[in-house]
Every structure is written in C-alpha cells, then in structure tokens.
Design a protein around this motif. Structure first.
Motif, PDB file in Angstrom:
ATOM      1  N   LYS A 160       0.820  -1.209   0.000  1.00  0.00           N
ATOM      2  CA  LYS A 160       0.000   0.000   0.000  1.00  0.00           C
ATOM      3  C   LYS A 160       0.855   1.262   0.000  1.00  0.00           C
ATOM      4  CE  LYS A 160      -4.033  -0.076   2.003  1.00  0.00           C
ATOM      5  NZ  LYS A 160      -4.912  -0.404   0.862  1.00  0.00           N
ATOM      6  N   ASN A 161       2.160   1.086  -0.043  1.00  0.00           N
ATOM      7  CA  ASN A 161       3.064   2.232  -0.125  1.00  0.00           C
ATOM      8  C   ASN A 161       2.715   3.112  -1.326  1.00  0.00           C
ATOM      9  OD1 ASN A 161       5.434   3.802   0.554  1.00  0.00           O
ATOM     10  ND2 ASN A 161       6.437   2.856  -1.210  1.00  0.00           N
ATOM     11  N   ASN A 162       2.620   4.424  -1.081  1.00  0.00           N
ATOM     12  CA  ASN A 162       2.299   5.430  -2.101  1.00  0.00           C
ATOM     13  C   ASN A 162       0.854   5.363  -2.601  1.00  0.00           C
ATOM     14  OD1 ASN A 162       4.779   6.802  -2.149  1.00  0.00           O
ATOM     15  ND2 ASN A 162       5.661   5.254  -3.510  1.00  0.00           N
ATOM     16  N   GLU A 163      -0.011   4.671  -1.859  1.00  0.00           N
ATOM     17  CA  GLU A 163      -1.434   4.758  -2.182  1.00  0.00           C
ATOM     18  C   GLU A 163      -1.991   6.076  -1.652  1.00  0.00           C
ATOM     19  OE1 GLU A 163      -4.004   1.518  -1.321  1.00  0.00           O
ATOM     20  OE2 GLU A 163      -2.774   0.032  -2.382  1.00  0.00           O
ATOM     21  N   TYR A 164      -3.163   6.427  -2.129  1.00  0.00           N
ATOM     22  CA  TYR A 164      -3.780   7.725  -1.857  1.00  0.00           C
ATOM     23  C   TYR A 164      -4.716   7.626  -0.665  1.00  0.00           C
ATOM     24  CZ  TYR A 164      -4.991  12.302  -3.912  1.00  0.00           C
ATOM     25  OH  TYR A 164      -5.137  13.645  -4.167  1.00  0.00           O
ATOM     26  N   LEU A 165      -4.623   8.580   0.288  1.00  0.00           N
ATOM     27  CA  LEU A 165      -5.525   8.637   1.433  1.00  0.00           C
ATOM     28  C   LEU A 165      -5.824  10.087   1.760  1.00  0.00           C
ATOM     29  CD1 LEU A 165      -7.042   7.301   3.805  1.00  0.00           C
ATOM     30  CD2 LEU A 165      -4.907   7.386   5.098  1.00  0.00           C
ATOM     31  N   LYS A 166      -7.083  10.487   1.600  1.00  0.00           N
ATOM     32  CA  LYS A 166      -7.513  11.857   1.922  1.00  0.00           C
ATOM     33  C   LYS A 166      -6.602  12.899   1.260  1.00  0.00           C
ATOM     34  CE  LYS A 166      -9.187  12.794   5.965  1.00  0.00           C
ATOM     35  NZ  LYS A 166      -9.350  12.983   7.433  1.00  0.00           N
ATOM     36  N   SER A 167      -6.408  12.770  -0.020  1.00  0.00           N
ATOM     37  CA  SER A 167      -5.626  13.711  -0.840  1.00  0.00           C
ATOM     38  C   SER A 167      -4.127  13.664  -0.574  1.00  0.00           C
ATOM     39  CB  SER A 167      -6.131  15.160  -0.657  1.00  0.00           C
ATOM     40  OG  SER A 167      -5.706  15.714   0.576  1.00  0.00           O
ATOM     41  N   ARG A 168      -3.652  12.640   0.122  1.00  0.00           N
ATOM     42  CA  ARG A 168      -2.220  12.523   0.406  1.00  0.00           C
ATOM     43  C   ARG A 168      -1.693  11.156  -0.038  1.00  0.00           C
ATOM     44  NH1 ARG A 168      -0.826  16.092   4.682  1.00  0.00           N
ATOM     45  NH2 ARG A 168       1.321  15.396   4.391  1.00  0.00           N
ATOM     46  N   TYR A 169      -0.483  11.135  -0.596  1.00  0.00           N
ATOM     47  CA  TYR A 169       0.182   9.873  -0.882  1.00  0.00           C
ATOM     48  C   TYR A 169       0.881   9.395   0.391  1.00  0.00           C
ATOM     49  CZ  TYR A 169      -0.608  10.487  -5.872  1.00  0.00           C
ATOM     50  OH  TYR A 169      -1.202  10.620  -7.100  1.00  0.00           O
ATOM     51  N   ILE A 170       0.605   8.170   0.799  1.00  0.00           N
ATOM     52  CA  ILE A 170       1.090   7.658   2.070  1.00  0.00           C
ATOM     53  C   ILE A 170       2.276   6.713   1.866  1.00  0.00           C
ATOM     54  CG2 ILE A 170       0.444   6.448   4.197  1.00  0.00           C
ATOM     55  CD1 ILE A 170      -1.085   9.082   3.587  1.00  0.00           C
ATOM     56  N   GLU A 171       3.344   6.965   2.611  1.00  0.00           N
ATOM     57  CA  GLU A 171       4.481   6.041   2.610  1.00  0.00           C
ATOM     58  C   GLU A 171       4.236   4.942   3.640  1.00  0.00           C
ATOM     59  OE1 GLU A 171       8.584   7.819   2.376  1.00  0.00           O
ATOM     60  OE2 GLU A 171       7.447   9.617   2.906  1.00  0.00           O
ATOM     61  N   VAL A 172       4.498   3.708   3.264  1.00  0.00           N
ATOM     62  CA  VAL A 172       4.378   2.571   4.176  1.00  0.00           C
ATOM     63  C   VAL A 172       5.673   1.784   4.098  1.00  0.00           C
ATOM     64  CG1 VAL A 172       3.096   0.494   4.801  1.00  0.00           C
ATOM     65  CG2 VAL A 172       1.888   2.438   3.758  1.00  0.00           C
ATOM     66  N   PHE A 173       6.328   1.580   5.241  1.00  0.00           N
ATOM     67  CA  PHE A 173       7.595   0.855   5.221  1.00  0.00           C
ATOM     68  C   PHE A 173       7.755   0.005   6.469  1.00  0.00           C
ATOM     69  CE2 PHE A 173       8.076   5.253   6.461  1.00  0.00           C
ATOM     70  CZ  PHE A 173       8.819   5.223   7.634  1.00  0.00           C
ATOM     71  N   GLU A 174       8.770  -0.834   6.467  1.00  0.00           N
ATOM     72  CA  GLU A 174       8.996  -1.782   7.562  1.00  0.00           C
ATOM     73  C   GLU A 174       9.401  -1.062   8.843  1.00  0.00           C
ATOM     74  OE1 GLU A 174      11.932  -4.548   6.269  1.00  0.00           O
ATOM     75  OE2 GLU A 174      10.675  -5.410   4.690  1.00  0.00           O
ATOM     76  N   SER A 175       8.989  -1.645   9.954  1.00  0.00           N
ATOM     77  CA  SER A 175       9.381  -1.126  11.263  1.00  0.00           C
ATOM     78  C   SER A 175       9.498  -2.304  12.220  1.00  0.00           C
ATOM     79  CB  SER A 175       8.359  -0.100  11.753  1.00  0.00           C
ATOM     80  OG  SER A 175       8.779   0.514  12.944  1.00  0.00           O
ATOM     81  N   ASP A 176       9.569  -2.012  13.522  1.00  0.00           N
ATOM     82  CA  ASP A 176       9.629  -3.084  14.523  1.00  0.00           C
ATOM     83  C   ASP A 176       9.138  -2.545  15.857  1.00  0.00           C
ATOM     84  OD1 ASP A 176      11.838  -1.737  15.858  1.00  0.00           O
ATOM     85  OD2 ASP A 176      13.167  -2.593  14.341  1.00  0.00           O
ATOM     86  N   TRP A 177       9.072  -3.400  16.864  1.00  0.00           N
ATOM     87  CA  TRP A 177       8.535  -3.020  18.174  1.00  0.00           C
ATOM     88  C   TRP A 177       9.380  -1.955  18.858  1.00  0.00           C
ATOM     89  CZ3 TRP A 177       3.828  -4.225  19.621  1.00  0.00           C
ATOM     90  CH2 TRP A 177       3.201  -5.318  19.018  1.00  0.00           C
ATOM     91  N   ASP A 178      10.698  -2.064  18.743  1.00  0.00           N
ATOM     92  CA  ASP A 178      11.565  -1.089  19.405  1.00  0.00           C
ATOM     93  C   ASP A 178      11.373   0.300  18.815  1.00  0.00           C
ATOM     94  OD1 ASP A 178      12.610  -3.025  21.081  1.00  0.00           O
ATOM     95  OD2 ASP A 178      14.286  -3.495  19.737  1.00  0.00           O
ATOM     96  N   ASP A 179      11.277   0.370  17.491  1.00  0.00           N
ATOM     97  CA  ASP A 179      11.054   1.650  16.820  1.00  0.00           C
ATOM     98  C   ASP A 179       9.730   2.261  17.273  1.00  0.00           C
ATOM     99  OD1 ASP A 179      11.443   3.759  15.039  1.00  0.00           O
ATOM    100  OD2 ASP A 179      10.520   2.689  13.369  1.00  0.00           O
TER     101      ASP A 179
END
Length: 233
Positions: A80-99
């Motif tokens: 879903k990285n760079n999909e559109y949400l409420k007029s904004r392109y959203i970045e989605v990337f990997e993370s973890d619990w510590d972050d």
C-alpha cells in the motif's frame, strides 16, 4: 499506559509485523487507518493496533504505526506504499517493536508537557500580514469560532501565526482539513494547537492597532530609537 499496551500487542503477535506510515493528514484518525489497511488484517479488532505518534510540540506528527496479524497481511500492507488517502500519498515501510516503542514513549512525554491535544484549538501559520478576524472566521466558515489570537508586530501587521479556538473538538478536527488552503494569495498551514500554546506563546489580542497619524508615528519612532535630528523645511 503505553508500555502495557505494547506488551499486550506483542504477546498476541509474537513477531514484528509492524508497519510505519508517513505523510498522513494531521487530522487522520485510527478508524480511518484501520479502513485503509482493512480491519481484518490487523493483529486485533481493537483500535490499539494503530498508534498515531506526536511531534516535539505535542501535535500529530503525520506518522503512525500499524500492527498486522501475520506475514501475509504484513507484506500486503507494504504494497500500500504510495497509495492515496484523503488527498495525500502515504508512505508505508517496515518497522519493529523497538522503533514503535521509542516513538510512542516520546510522543506521550510531548503530549503531557503541552497539556495534550484535546483542546478544540488549531494553530495557523502563513497568515497574510494584513489578515483580519473576519477573514479568519470566513476561512473557517460553517464552524463555530469561539476566540482567536493573531501574533502582530508593533505596526499592527500580522507575523503570520495565530490560534483559533472552536466550540467543539470535532470542529477543530474538521478545521484541520483546511490545511494548505488559501486566505487571499497565501496558503495557510493548519495544525492542532493546545491551551498552553494559545495562552503563553501569543499573549496578544487579535485586534489590529489603529493606524498612527504623522505625530503618532514620530512618537513611536522616538520611543524605539530615542531622540533624532530635527528636519528643517
């Protein structure tokens, strides 16, 4: 308690199926993020799987963390990285619990210092120098404006910053949708504000001082610069 919440989520998931999202509208809600990813793909059916973070001023940062239910939903979420949400392109990337833990703990401290973000107040930036109360009220047409404060210079011109208080929190949330819309020829930034900021950062009334006549202008210059040579005609 943020620590207990993270512990419960991690006990359920066991694996770091954590995504980080960036570029979100400042008015985004947990429910909207759940719909963006599809609630059935999240680790639980509660809103705790979406955690919105807050910046150093105690406002929404435009980022959030989402805990997915399994490996398949995790990788589908990444798509879903760079999909559109409420007029904004959203970045989605990997993370973890510590972050996620570091970001949420920091955000909790910021919100506590600034008195939370639940007051129905927004901060404005980029206002025209000649802006009036009427223009700001018109900018938020349809919403109940209770009060406002605009920071002004000694000559009465606005500095570009101000605060507006609304009748209800829902109206302040709606007001955030005016972000980057125009007053005159200026694009106005709209952020969540707090009582502390509105009270302490700009302890000035929004009413523009009356224009000074020639004598008043000379008196003002004298008060700032001290005596000056007399101009002979």
């Amino acid at each position: 308690n943020t620590t207990n919440l993270l512990h419960l989520l991690r006990m359920e998931s066991h694996v770091d199926w954590v995504l980080r999202c960036r570029g979100l509208p400042y008015s985004i809600t947990k429910v909207e993020m759940e719909k963006f990813f599809d609630t059935s793909t999240l680790a639980t059916n509660t809103e705790d799987c979406v955690q919105i973070t807050y910046n150093e001023e105690g406002r929404p940062s435009g980022e959030c963390f989402v805990v997915m239910s399994n490996e398949e939903s995790y990788y589908n979420g990444l798509r879903k990285n760079n999909e559109y949400l409420k007029s904004r392109y959203i970045e989605v990337f990997e993370s973890d619990w510590d972050d996620m833990n570091r970001a949420l703990q920091k955000g909790a401290v910021n919100r506590q210092y600034y008195g939370g973000t639940e007051a129905p107040i927004v901060k404005l930036r980029g206002l025209p120098f000649s802006v009036t109360d009427e223009q700001i009220t018109e900018f938020f047409s349809g919403l109940q404006v209770i009060s406002m404060k605009v920071k002004r210079k000694e000559d009465g011109d606005a500095t570009g910053e101000g605060y507006v208080k609304f009748g209800k929190q829902s109206e302040a949330t709606t007001a955030l949708e005016k972000h980057m819309q125009k007053i005159g020829h200026r694009y106005i930034e709209v952020f969540k504000g707090s009582k502390r900021e509105m009270r302490e950062e700009i302890p000035l009334d929004s009413k523009k001082p009356k224009k000074l006549g020639y004598g008043g202008e000379l008196a003002y210059i004298y008060s700032i610069c001290g005596p000056f040579p007399r101009v002979l005609s």
